[in-house]
Design a protein around this motif. Structure first.
Motif, PDB file in Angstrom:
ATOM      1  N   TRP A  33       1.159  -1.093   0.199  1.00  0.00           N
ATOM      2  CA  TRP A  33      -0.272  -0.138   0.035  1.00  0.00           C
ATOM      3  C   TRP A  33       1.240   1.325  -0.419  1.00  0.00           C
ATOM      4  O   TRP A  33       0.260   2.440   0.331  1.00  0.00           O
ATOM      5  CB  TRP A  33      -0.863  -0.300   1.034  1.00  0.00           C
ATOM      6  CG  TRP A  33      -0.407   0.328   2.704  1.00  0.00           C
ATOM      7  CD1 TRP A  33       0.579   0.809   3.437  1.00  0.00           C
ATOM      8  CD2 TRP A  33       0.335  -1.622   2.798  1.00  0.00           C
ATOM      9  NE1 TRP A  33       0.588   0.038   4.829  1.00  0.00           N
ATOM     10  CE2 TRP A  33       0.326  -1.212   4.430  1.00  0.00           C
ATOM     11  CE3 TRP A  33       0.004  -3.181   3.031  1.00  0.00           C
ATOM     12  CZ2 TRP A  33       0.978  -1.687   5.295  1.00  0.00           C
ATOM     13  CZ3 TRP A  33       0.332  -3.695   3.956  1.00  0.00           C
ATOM     14  CH2 TRP A  33       1.077  -3.088   4.921  1.00  0.00           C
ATOM     15  N   TRP A  34       2.108   0.800  -0.265  1.00  0.00           N
ATOM     16  CA  TRP A  34       3.168   2.250  -0.532  1.00  0.00           C
ATOM     17  C   TRP A  34       3.039   3.212  -1.752  1.00  0.00           C
ATOM     18  O   TRP A  34       4.080   3.044  -2.051  1.00  0.00           O
ATOM     19  CB  TRP A  34       4.576   2.338   0.499  1.00  0.00           C
ATOM     20  CG  TRP A  34       3.919   2.667   2.051  1.00  0.00           C
ATOM     21  CD1 TRP A  34       2.857   2.671   2.809  1.00  0.00           C
ATOM     22  CD2 TRP A  34       5.727   2.415   3.229  1.00  0.00           C
ATOM     23  NE1 TRP A  34       3.520   2.907   3.977  1.00  0.00           N
ATOM     24  CE2 TRP A  34       4.759   2.520   3.934  1.00  0.00           C
ATOM     25  CE3 TRP A  34       6.363   1.743   2.755  1.00  0.00           C
ATOM     26  CZ2 TRP A  34       5.584   2.357   5.159  1.00  0.00           C
ATOM     27  CZ3 TRP A  34       7.494   2.012   3.467  1.00  0.00           C
ATOM     28  CH2 TRP A  34       6.944   2.120   4.796  1.00  0.00           C
ATOM     29  N   HIS A  35       2.527   2.241  -2.635  1.00  0.00           N
ATOM     30  CA  HIS A  35       2.051   2.640  -3.994  1.00  0.00           C
ATOM     31  C   HIS A  35       4.236   3.165  -4.867  1.00  0.00           C
ATOM     32  O   HIS A  35       3.826   3.328  -5.781  1.00  0.00           O
ATOM     33  CB  HIS A  35       2.094   3.875  -4.234  1.00  0.00           C
ATOM     34  CG  HIS A  35       0.860   4.470  -3.769  1.00  0.00           C
ATOM     35  ND1 HIS A  35      -0.928   3.832  -4.076  1.00  0.00           N
ATOM     36  CD2 HIS A  35      -0.022   4.967  -2.838  1.00  0.00           C
ATOM     37  CE1 HIS A  35      -1.101   4.371  -4.002  1.00  0.00           C
ATOM     38  NE2 HIS A  35      -1.055   4.916  -2.486  1.00  0.00           N
ATOM     39  N   TYR A  73       6.921   2.300  -3.546  1.00  0.00           N
ATOM     40  CA  TYR A  73       7.629   2.433  -2.399  1.00  0.00           C
ATOM     41  C   TYR A  73       8.230   1.286  -1.576  1.00  0.00           C
ATOM     42  O   TYR A  73       7.410   0.508  -1.351  1.00  0.00           O
ATOM     43  CB  TYR A  73       7.563   3.371  -1.321  1.00  0.00           C
ATOM     44  CG  TYR A  73       7.564   5.215  -1.758  1.00  0.00           C
ATOM     45  CD1 TYR A  73       9.355   5.811  -1.920  1.00  0.00           C
ATOM     46  CD2 TYR A  73       6.609   5.599  -2.492  1.00  0.00           C
ATOM     47  CE1 TYR A  73       8.929   6.797  -1.977  1.00  0.00           C
ATOM     48  CE2 TYR A  73       7.232   6.917  -3.391  1.00  0.00           C
ATOM     49  CZ  TYR A  73       8.042   7.514  -3.110  1.00  0.00           C
ATOM     50  OH  TYR A  73       8.845   8.596  -3.545  1.00  0.00           O
TER      51      TYR A  73
END
Length: 276
Positions: free
Chosen positions: A248-250, A252
């Motif tokens: 969920w860190w796109h 990262y």
């Protein structure tokens, strides 16, 4: 292994919890458990008769009533015998015991009065195991104290006795989160030298509650811990060697580094609050 929990027991219902556990075990394993070790409050003498009739071996504490304590005091010194427990790391390995047969309700069981086991008052055990040696039975119950220690840790660190849910149907969800958190601590501790048997609060204090610098750079989040006495143990475990993809860190990823990377453009973010 924490395989069963019931956080919704009301006062007066605890005497049937042993049989609820038996139903749970039977549903998952196709048959009743072979041996149960439990606290005296989890059933009654009638319940012990039911367990014996069902062929389930049990081992439980008996409550120290004034009558039983008076009976212990009246025993002559010659009635006691000393045994040695095969538990190498235990402090109290040579308790004195007195064994007798008793009939609390309808069926007969073995009863042990035990002193010099690390408690001020004598321990009173009750079992329907008629074949095992006394030392084997007492050593088995002594191992139950490891579970007691784990529950004590859950109370003091995870607050298992003060679950946060304000409505009853969410209590089991809180218990599930507690079990997951405890399991993650145990998983982490298993990779840390010297922390295999450590309690969660010690793991948190030594290995998790550490200050760090957090920076965003080159498509990843970098965390650099400050120097602390226990940091070499974390580094030697290898859990920080590879970056971790966080869905969920796109795009990262999370990377732990020991030192700042020279020449990189970073935006430091101060860490505040509880890092646990």
């Amino acid at each position: 292994m924490f395989c069963y929990a019931n956080a919704d027991i009301r006062k007066g219902e605890e005497a049937q919890e042993v049989f609820r556990f038996i139903d749970f075990w039977t549903a998952h394993h196709g048959g009743p458990p072979r041996h149960l070790v439990f606290d005296s409050k989890l059933t009654t003498y009638h319940g012990l008769d039911r367990l014996d009739q069902a062929g389930i071996t049990f081992l439980t504490l008996r409550r120290r009533s004034p009558k039983l304590l008076a009976e212990v005091d009246q025993l002559p010194p010659s009635a006691w015998r000393t045994i040695t427990l095969d538990v190498p790391n235990r402090k109290y390995r040579t308790p004195r015991i007195y064994e007798q047969k008793v009939r609390p309700k309808e069926r007969s069981f073995r009863q042990f009065f035990i002193t010099d086991l690390g408690h001020e008052e004598p321990t009173i055990l009750l079992t329907n195991d008629m074949k095992s040696k006394a030392a084997t039975i007492i050593a088995r119950y002594a191992k139950r104290m490891l579970i007691e220690n784990a529950l004590s840790d859950a109370v003091r660190f995870f607050h298992i006795d003060a679950l946060s849910s304000s409505v009853g149907f969410k209590v089991d969800f809180d218990m599930t989160l507690l079990v997951l958190a405890s399991g993650l601590y145990r998983l982490m501790a298993s990779r840390m030298r010297g922390y295999d048997d450590a309690q969660a609060r010690l793991i948190f204090r030594d290995l998790i509650d550490m200050p760090a610098d957090v920076a965003i750079a080159d498509g990843e989040i970098r965390v650099r811990f400050h120097r602390r006495a226990h940091l070499p143990i974390v580094l030697a475990s290898g859990i920080l060697d590879k970056p971790i993809a966080v869905p969920w860190w796109h795009g990262y990823s999370l990377r732990f580094v020991q030192h700042r990377t020279a020449g990189s453009s970073v935006r430091p973010i101060p860490v505040r609050g509880n890092p646990g």
